[in-house]
Design an enzyme around this catalytic site. Structure first.
Site, PDB file in Angstrom:
ATOM      1  N   TRP A 106      -5.365  -7.748  11.665  1.00  0.00           N
ATOM      2  CA  TRP A 106      -6.525  -7.309  10.888  1.00  0.00           C
ATOM      3  C   TRP A 106      -7.653  -8.332  10.953  1.00  0.00           C
ATOM      4  CZ3 TRP A 106      -5.861  -2.530  10.799  1.00  0.00           C
ATOM      5  CH2 TRP A 106      -4.602  -1.976  10.603  1.00  0.00           C
ATOM      6  N   ASP A 176     -10.223 -10.279   2.738  1.00  0.00           N
ATOM      7  CA  ASP A 176      -9.624  -8.947   2.825  1.00  0.00           C
ATOM      8  C   ASP A 176      -8.289  -9.030   2.102  1.00  0.00           C
ATOM      9  OD1 ASP A 176      -8.337  -6.607   3.474  1.00  0.00           O
ATOM     10  OD2 ASP A 176      -8.486  -6.862   5.652  1.00  0.00           O
ATOM     11  N   LYS A 200      -2.301   0.373  -0.943  1.00  0.00           N
ATOM     12  CA  LYS A 200      -1.116  -0.481  -1.016  1.00  0.00           C
ATOM     13  C   LYS A 200      -0.689  -0.685  -2.468  1.00  0.00           C
ATOM     14  CE  LYS A 200      -2.093  -1.659   3.403  1.00  0.00           C
ATOM     15  NZ  LYS A 200      -1.306  -1.366   4.600  1.00  0.00           N
TER      16      LYS A 200
END
Length: 364
Positions: A106, A176, A200
């Site tokens: 990511w 993030d 999540k």
């Protein structure tokens, strides 16, 4: 396992498990939301009913996450992946540099997008070690004129997470936190911006939370499309266009659930207990299970491990038959992964721990 009577042991990495209590409440309110004669999915996002839901979710997030008053909370769309572009589009001016700490896939994607807008550079990377660890704080060096420093707080694919964050002084720090937001208390004031996909720990997919400091927002570039400006959503309380109303409603209910559980301090204790029962099996297995992350960099949210190649497929087959869902590792790396987000109950983690012990005893 009888799937009609029992919920699966859900270890999916995202979208992931949601609290059963929240799902049951949503089920009760789905058709006739609090006497309105409409579903939350049918009513106007300009209505007073939705406004109460929307503002209530923001207030709850600020309270639970101890967000200071000089920060804005936004509900956006496009996932964290859109943020990879929006951040440099808003804050990386021509000729400026931005530092990226590389800890997995990511952060690689975020770095790639930033290249389209300015001059990002890698401050530190653990790629040579197959992303098995987080860089040591003393090894992180960055230019003092950087527009910002960006990191990924938890790495779902590799199973690593930051336990302490770098102090970047006057350089804005952006994180993030898609896969570990609200899993533990943090000092929000260390960051100029935090962003996270909801799927999540915060709710269903479709909502992206952005927490941004007001003085950092004032430095943003203005000559960009309206829908890609953070200021657009600040000025309109995230209601510039139609927001993901059901997702925001669910996010608010998940925050209620966290509050009912005792807040982040109690959630942290539970997450540590859940991870421990699985990591303990890996550590005691004498190499039958091999954890990917080094112990000091282990994530509490994503537990990644390998088994001897000839047994890995069999493990996943037998796990599925026993009612475990989502244990396959990411398609890019393979292996096994148990995602133990907030809503995954301790009982599911204990059941997986027991299954892993039984599997080892059968096949060792």
């Amino acid at each position: 396992m009888n799937q009609t009577n029992t919920r699966a042991y859900n270890f999916n990495p995202g979208p992931s498990a949601l609290p059963l209590e929240v799902l049951e409440k949503a089920q009760r309110e789905l058709i006739n939301f609090r006497g309105t004669g409409m579903s939350i999915m049918e009513m106007s996002h300009r209505s007073s009913t939705f406004e109460e839901i929307h503002n209530g979710a923001i207030a709850r997030l600020k309270k639970l996450f101890s967000i200071p008053d000089d920060y804005e909370v936004l509900f956006l769309q496009g996932g964290a992946s859109l943020q990879f572009s929006m951040i440099p589009m808003n804050f990386l001016k021509a000729g400026q540099k931005a530092g990226y700490i590389m800890t997995g896939s990511w952060s690689e994607k975020a770095f790639k997008e930033a290249k389209l807008f300015g001059e990002p550079y890698q401050i530190a990377s653990t790629k040579e070690n197959k992303y098995r660890n987080i860089p040591a704080l003393q090894d992180i060096q960055y230019d003092l004129d950087a527009a910002y420093v960006h990191l990924t707080s938890n790495n779902t694919i590799y199973g690593t997470g930051w336990h302490d964050f770098p102090d970047t002084g006057n350089i804005p720090l952006i994180a993030d936190m898609s896969s570990d937001i609200m899993s533990k208390p943090i000092d929000v004031s260390k960051f100029s911006m935090i962003y996270a996909g909801a799927q999540k720990n915060l709710g269903p997919s479709g909502v992206t939370v952005v927490i941004i400091r007001k003085d950092f927002l004032e430095t943003a570039i203005t000559e960009i499309p309206t829908m890609l400006k953070y200021s657009t959503f600040v000025e309109n309380n995230s209601l510039y266009n139609t927001p993901p109303t059901f997702g925001i409603y669910m996010l608010g209910e998940v925050l209620n659930w966290i509050e009912d559980k005792g807040g982040l301090s109690e959630i942290t204790k539970l997450n540590e207990e859940k991870a421990k029962v699985i990591y303990d099996v890996i550590d005691r297995s004498n190499g039958f299970y091999t954890g990917h992350a080094t112990p000091e960099s282990r994530s509490l949210m994503n537990i990644t491990f390998r088994i001897a190649e000839e047994l890995e497929k069999q493990f996943l087959v037998e796990a599925k038959e026993a009612g475990f869902v989502g244990l396959n590792g990411h398609r890019s790396v393979g292996g096994c992964r148990a995602s133990t987000y907030n809503a995954v109950p301790f009982e599911a983690c204990q059941a997986l721990s027991d299954f892993m012990v039984e599997f080892q005893n059968k096949h060792q």
